[in-house]
Motif scaffolding. Structure first.
Motif, PDB file in Angstrom:
ATOM      1  N   VAL A 420       0.886  -1.283   0.122  1.00 39.05           N
ATOM      2  CA  VAL A 420       0.052  -0.050  -0.078  1.00 39.05           C
ATOM      3  C   VAL A 420       0.759   1.107  -0.072  1.00 39.05           C
ATOM      4  O   VAL A 420       1.818   1.324   0.574  1.00 39.05           O
ATOM      5  N   GLY A 422       1.476   5.475  -1.979  1.00 39.85           N
ATOM      6  CA  GLY A 422       1.181   6.517  -2.847  1.00 39.85           C
ATOM      7  C   GLY A 422       2.219   7.350  -3.334  1.00 39.85           C
ATOM      8  O   GLY A 422       3.207   7.088  -3.114  1.00 39.85           O
ATOM      9  N   ALA A 431      -3.024   6.924  -5.160  1.00 39.37           N
ATOM     10  CA  ALA A 431      -2.810   6.231  -4.041  1.00 39.37           C
ATOM     11  C   ALA A 431      -2.778   4.707  -5.037  1.00 39.37           C
ATOM     12  O   ALA A 431      -3.335   4.617  -6.005  1.00 39.37           O
ATOM     13  N   GLU A 432      -2.085   3.990  -4.257  1.00 40.37           N
ATOM     14  CA  GLU A 432      -1.714   2.572  -5.053  1.00 40.37           C
ATOM     15  C   GLU A 432      -2.006   1.234  -3.877  1.00 40.37           C
ATOM     16  O   GLU A 432      -1.436   1.415  -2.980  1.00 40.37           O
ATOM     17  N   ARG A 463      -4.315   1.503  -9.264  1.00 40.57           N
ATOM     18  CA  ARG A 463      -4.007   3.017  -8.682  1.00 40.57           C
ATOM     19  C   ARG A 463      -5.479   3.748  -8.929  1.00 40.57           C
ATOM     20  O   ARG A 463      -6.452   3.498  -9.376  1.00 40.57           O
ATOM     21  N   SER A 466      -5.890  11.602  -8.312  1.00 40.61           N
ATOM     22  CA  SER A 466      -6.447  12.224  -7.845  1.00 40.61           C
ATOM     23  C   SER A 466      -7.163  13.396  -9.103  1.00 40.61           C
ATOM     24  O   SER A 466      -8.457  13.934  -8.913  1.00 40.61           O
ATOM     25  N   HIS A 626       6.027   3.253  -0.583  1.00 42.00           N
ATOM     26  CA  HIS A 626       5.175   2.314  -0.149  1.00 42.00           C
ATOM     27  C   HIS A 626       5.716   1.389   1.014  1.00 42.00           C
ATOM     28  O   HIS A 626       6.679   1.330   1.327  1.00 42.00           O
TER      29      HIS A 626
END
Length: 631
Positions: A420, A422, A431-432, A463, A466, A626
């Motif tokens: 997790v 970003g 965010a990934e 992903r 924004s 990450h």
């Protein structure tokens, strides 16, 4: 009178047959009342696994393994047919066995639960099985793990087998024991055919019993794989069940899959039959990594009695090199190559201890080249005998043993990974979420894994940026295998890489076209001293994308990288790569990436990634942080 005798014989035979049929019915009825066809012990003996449709299916693909026509998918009819087969009076020969002997583990299991009446179901002699059992005579069983071999795609996961520790052997003579092995019969296949068939079940797998010293020669010497031995605390009764099941597996055929129904997975069935409460095989419903099966066995309370380390020929060789001055190493290689005579003053004028060590190294180096085929046996043999004779003149003890690695393969990070994090891509936040099924990349914690070896299967990245707020599939790597093997004066190995999957590019209008791609390359790597390694590869690749003006193309280029371990916890990997495709000057894909990984705990890490990419005339930068969790 003769007619009366014939009538009498027919009546007796008919009565016996009627009695047999009656007792068969009794046993079947009792088995159904006890619901033995649903018992995990019965399912283990037949290798049944649950299907998505709710039924079961045996993973054995040989019709001769079953007594019922639908035995592969029907445990109840298979049990009924097996009970009926046990009434056979077929006499054993070199070409046939009575069903009680052919399926000896099933016979013993059903006899224990149903209490066969020997007067109504006579037990048949099984001399072939008894001779086989007496010859092996094991008092313990050891799970053997030849660790990953960096330069072989088929061996980069590692392998497992079971050694039967005979009563007549000791720890010093274990090489004379036998090993139970499961392997695919791949013939002369290699390259893409090998990978495709292995992934798709195109090979047959079978169990075999092999002298342990042959497996040591194969893994320890030829493939330079360290071997870990996990002695199991099985009871005599459990060992008997394991042996009986091994016998009845015989030459049964299985479809072999590299990712799930592989060597390590199939051996779990033997342990499950030996101790049904383990139920190890069902813990791996999707994929099976050999090191994970070792972890599963290790985590069973009291199952592992002790662990031993058997270093490979290469590990012994490298340890010997590390103990000698550079000049002595050069002399040993010259002695092996014939560039120096055994009467050389640089050798003869030394004390016995250094002379013995130099000769040991010369012998090991030349013998390794002979085993690998780099030197013809006819050429290497006479020189090996000369070196051995010279070494025998010194009453010097063998070199100290190779130190046991601080971290065993089963103590490394888990092979699955969840990430997790970003970052930003051209000042646009994201965010990934990322999941990898298996198994290790070049920046993952190296403890317990081979340095320079990367294998990733099923790596999927999602992903949410924004800019539009919608989650999307960013990357899916089906397979990515990389082997970075530094070359030196002792080993002239190639480095290589292959990757297949899909990735997203970017365009000036904010679009993210998907590219389906395959790439690979080969080259060389060099140790730079300390813990740094540099490599350079030539690359070729192809892509397909319905979203680009040029829907498909083929290209060539270069890939250069630098790996450096600052310490046991922090690692760096930087890469420059570029591919030029055939459809014009704008059809280029270049990238500069750098990753820094910090180990927080054995199963937790933090990774910083920096990337600059330029593809098809458009460039962008990405920064990401990450958190990696391994399990």
């Amino acid at each position: 009178m003769r007619s009366l005798w014939l009538i009498f014989c027919l009546l007796v035979t008919g009565a016996a047959h009627a009695g047999e049929m009656h007792y068969t019915g009794e046993l079947i009825a009792r088995a159904r009342a006890l619901r033995l066809a649903e018992d995990p012990g019965w399912h283990g003996l037949l290798h049944y696994r649950r299907t998505l449709a709710g039924g079961v299916r045996s993973e054995t693909d040989d019709p001769a393994f079953f007594n019922a026509a639908d035995g592969k998918t029907n445990p109840a009819t298979e049990l009924d047919a097996t009970l009926g087969a046990f009434f056979s009076t077929l006499e054993e020969s070199d070409k046939q066995q009575n069903p009680q002997c052919l399926f000896v583990a099933r016979y013993r299991w059903l006899k224990e639960r149903l209490g066969f009446d020997p007067a109504r179901l006579p037990e048949q002699p099984c001399p072939r099985f008894e001779r086989w059992r007496a010859e092996l005579d094991p008092v313990s069983v050891t799970l053997v793990f030849p660790a990953a071999f960096i330069n072989s795609p088929a061996s980069m996961y590692g392998h497992t087998l079971l050694r039967l520790d005979g009563r007549a052997q000791t720890d010093r003579t274990r090489l004379l024991d036998y090993a139970i092995n499961f392997a695919a019969y791949t013939g002369e296949d290699g390259g893409l055919a090998f990978a495709w068939k292995g992934l798709m079940g195109g090979y047959e797998g079978r169990f075999s019993l092999t002298p342990y010293y042959l497996k040591i020669a194969e893994y320890n010497d030829l493939e330079s794989r360290d071997i870990w031995e996990y002695e199991l605390a099985l009871t005599p009764a459990e060992i008997e069940r394991l042996l009986a099941h091994t016998w009845e597996l015989g030459s049964a055929r299985f479809e072999y899959y590299f990712l799930d129904e592989n060597c390590s997975y199939q051996l779990l069935w033997l342990l499950d039959v030996a101790r049904p409460s383990l139920r190890l095989a069902e813990r791996f419903p999707a994929w099976v990594i050999p090191a994970d099966t070792i972890r599963a066995v290790r985590d069973e309370p009291g199952l592992v009695r002790r662990v031993s380390y058997r270093p490979s020929r290469t590990s012994q060789f490298q340890d010997a090199v590390s103990r000698l001055p550079a000049a002595d190493v050069d002399l040993a290689l010259a002695l092996a190559d014939g560039g120096a005579a055994l009467s050389d003053p640089r050798l003869k004028d030394r004390e016995p201890e250094p002379q013995a060590r130099i000769l040991d190294l010369a012998f090991d180096y030349l013998d390794t080249q002979r085993l690998s085929g780099q030197r013809q046996a006819g050429v290497a043999g006479p020189r090996l005998r000369e070196i051995m004779l010279a070494r025998s003149r010194f009453d010097v003890a063998e070199a100290p043993p190779v130190p046991t690695p601080r971290v065993r393969p089963d103590e490394g990070h888990g092979s699955a990974r969840l990430r997790v994090g970003g970052g930003t891509v051209d000042a646009n936040g994201f965010a990934e979420l990322r999941f990898r099924g298996a198994y290790h990349d070049l920046l993952d914690p190296a403890a317990g894994y081979g340095r320079g070896a990367q294998i990733e299967f099923g790596d999927i990245v999602a992903r949410r940026e924004s800019g539009d707020g919608r989650p999307f599939l960013h990357r899916f790597t089906v397979i990515d295998v990389t082997s970075i093997a530094p070359r030196d004066r002792l080993a002239k190995r190639m480095s290589w890489q292959v990757q297949f999957g899909l990735d997203r590019s970017r365009g000036p209008a904010g679009d993210r076209p998907i590219l389906y791609q395959v790439s690979g390359g080969a080259g060389m790597a060099w140790a730079l001293g300390g813990s740094a390694t540099a490599y350079l590869m030539g690359q070729a690749g192809t892509y397909f994308s319905p979203h680009l003006a040029q829907a498909a193309s083929v290209g060539m280029g270069l890939r250069a990288g630098l790996m450096h371990d600052w310490n046991d916890r922090v690692r760096l990997h930087a890469v420059l790569q570029g591919l030029a495709y055939l459809d014009g000057p704008a059809a280029r894909r270049n990238a500069a990436t750098m990753g820094v990984d910090a180990t927080l705990t054995r199963q937790l890490g933090l990774r910083l990634e920096l990337e600059r990419r330029h593809e098809f005339g458009y460039g962008w930068s990405t920064v990401g942080l990450h958190l990696n969790g391994y399990f």
